[in-house]
Design an enzyme around this catalytic site. Structure first.
Site, PDB file in Angstrom:
ATOM      1  N   MET A  89      67.793 -23.826  51.289  1.00  0.00           N
ATOM      2  CA  MET A  89      69.035 -23.187  51.707  1.00  0.00           C
ATOM      3  C   MET A  89      70.101 -24.248  51.881  1.00  0.00           C
ATOM      4  O   MET A  89      69.829 -25.346  52.354  1.00  0.00           O
ATOM      5  CB  MET A  89      68.833 -22.403  53.000  1.00  0.00           C
ATOM      6  CG  MET A  89      70.017 -21.538  53.370  1.00  0.00           C
ATOM      7  SD  MET A  89      69.632 -20.291  54.606  1.00  0.00           S
ATOM      8  CE  MET A  89      69.600 -21.277  56.090  1.00  0.00           C
ATOM      9  N   CYS A  90      71.304 -23.935  51.532  1.00  0.00           N
ATOM     10  CA  CYS A  90      72.414 -24.869  51.579  1.00  0.00           C
ATOM     11  C   CYS A  90      73.072 -24.823  52.959  1.00  0.00           C
ATOM     12  O   CYS A  90      72.562 -24.203  53.873  1.00  0.00           O
ATOM     13  CB  CYS A  90      73.415 -24.508  50.487  1.00  0.00           C
ATOM     14  SG  CYS A  90      72.622 -24.188  48.888  1.00  0.00           S
ATOM     15  N   GLN A  91      74.211 -25.484  53.098  1.00  0.00           N
ATOM     16  CA  GLN A  91      74.947 -25.419  54.360  1.00  0.00           C
ATOM     17  C   GLN A  91      76.407 -25.097  54.099  1.00  0.00           C
ATOM     18  O   GLN A  91      76.971 -25.461  53.064  1.00  0.00           O
ATOM     19  CB  GLN A  91      74.811 -26.712  55.160  1.00  0.00           C
ATOM     20  CG  GLN A  91      73.425 -26.894  55.742  1.00  0.00           C
ATOM     21  CD  GLN A  91      73.400 -27.852  56.924  1.00  0.00           C
ATOM     22  OE1 GLN A  91      74.407 -28.145  57.554  1.00  0.00           O
ATOM     23  NE2 GLN A  91      72.214 -28.340  57.243  1.00  0.00           N
TER      24      GLN A  91
END
Length: 302
Positions: free
Chosen positions: A1-3
């Site tokens: 998952m990215c930010q």
């Protein structure tokens, strides 16, 4: 998952301090090495006949598929104090789609004569992806189609297609926000879904797991970054009327009080204030550790 990183404010503001800490997570203090992007909505003198508020905005967009902590494009952003009303930034850890510019967030589409910017972290499930592919193959998703190969862009296109097929003209803001909240909850039920969306006037934040925000206003104090040895006293660089809201996946500073969105909560910000809020009947908050565990369980990372 990215930010994710977002900013919404009541006066043109430089996001340099927050971005200086955020970009370190792109390969230095964290493992999000698969590119980054940042979009700035700036006040514009250009006439816009489609903007009923007479508050025209211009969009400036930067993408790079290099890690943000070492990217010359990120250096440019830090060294170029762009004053913006809304900002959305994203650092990527690829889970679907290779590392390339076409797969780099934020994504931009035209919606009723407005430029909409979208960034997502999470992971859409395989059934949702197959459903979207069938809609495209059958010609039932013609308003918006993905350019890259990410589940994130597919989710954005799904949202735009649902908007344009449901409303032939732009609805009033309350109807629009209700619809967006309903659709984001649908997307959250079909995967792990956190997102930021802006049209330049407002910014929407939806939390499927982790999302925090902080509103800075008078009296301003000092902030110290968690990812960099940097601090600033905002009282030295602001006026008493300034109001700036920062949104982020995981808090950026270690000496300020961040507010967390509940799971499946939706907030709309304008001029630094919450103008719309839709909370589930039973509010649930995840710890950062719980959010990371959920992301990893679905094949993502945070």
């Amino acid at each position: 998952m990215c930010q994710l990183l977002g900013m919404n404010c009541n006066t043109p503001t430089d996001i340099g301090f927050s971005f200086a800490g955020f970009r370190k997570r792109g390969g230095m203090t964290d493992s999000h090495e698969d590119g980054f992007g940042i979009a700035f909505f700036e006040r514009s003198d250009c006439a816009n006949n489609n903007d009923s508020t007479n508050a025209s905005t211009g969009l400036r967009l930067f993408h790079d598929n290099r890690p943000s902590h070492e990217s010359p494009v990120a250096d440019l952003v830090n060294n170029y104090p762009i004053k913006a009303m809304n900002v959305i930034a994203h650092i990527r850890k690829a889970t679907q789609g290779q590392n390339c510019l076409a797969n780099t967030h934020p994504f931009v589409r035209e919606v009723w004569g407005e430029q909409w910017v979208f960034a997502h972290n999470g992971q859409m499930n395989s059934d949702f992806i197959k459903r979207c592919q069938r809609l495209q193959d059958n010609g039932n998703a013609t308003h918006c189609q993905p350019v890259g190969s990410t589940d994130s862009e597919m989710a954005f296109c799904y949202l735009v297609n649902r908007l344009k097929s449901t409303f032939k003209t732009r609805p009033d803001d309350q109807t629009l926000f209700n619809f967006l909240t309903t659709q984001c909850r649908y997307l959250s039920a079909n995967g792990l879904f956190n997102c930021l969306i802006s049209n330049g006037r407002w910014q929407m934040a939806y939390a499927g797991s982790l999302l925090f925000y902080l509103t800075r206003k008078a009296p301003f104090g000092e902030a110290k970054l968690a990812d960099d040895d940097m601090a600033i006293n905002f009282g030295d660089v602001t006026t008493d009327t300034d109001k700036v809201t920062i949104l982020v996946t995981v808090p950026l500073t270690e000496n300020e009080k961040w507010q967390q969105l509940a799971v499946n909560e939706c907030l709309i910000f304008q001029d630094g204030d919450v103008i719309y809020k839709d909370s589930p009947s039973q509010r649930k908050f995840l710890t950062i550790e719980e959010g990371i565990a959920i992301a990893r369980a679905v094949g993502a990372s945070v």
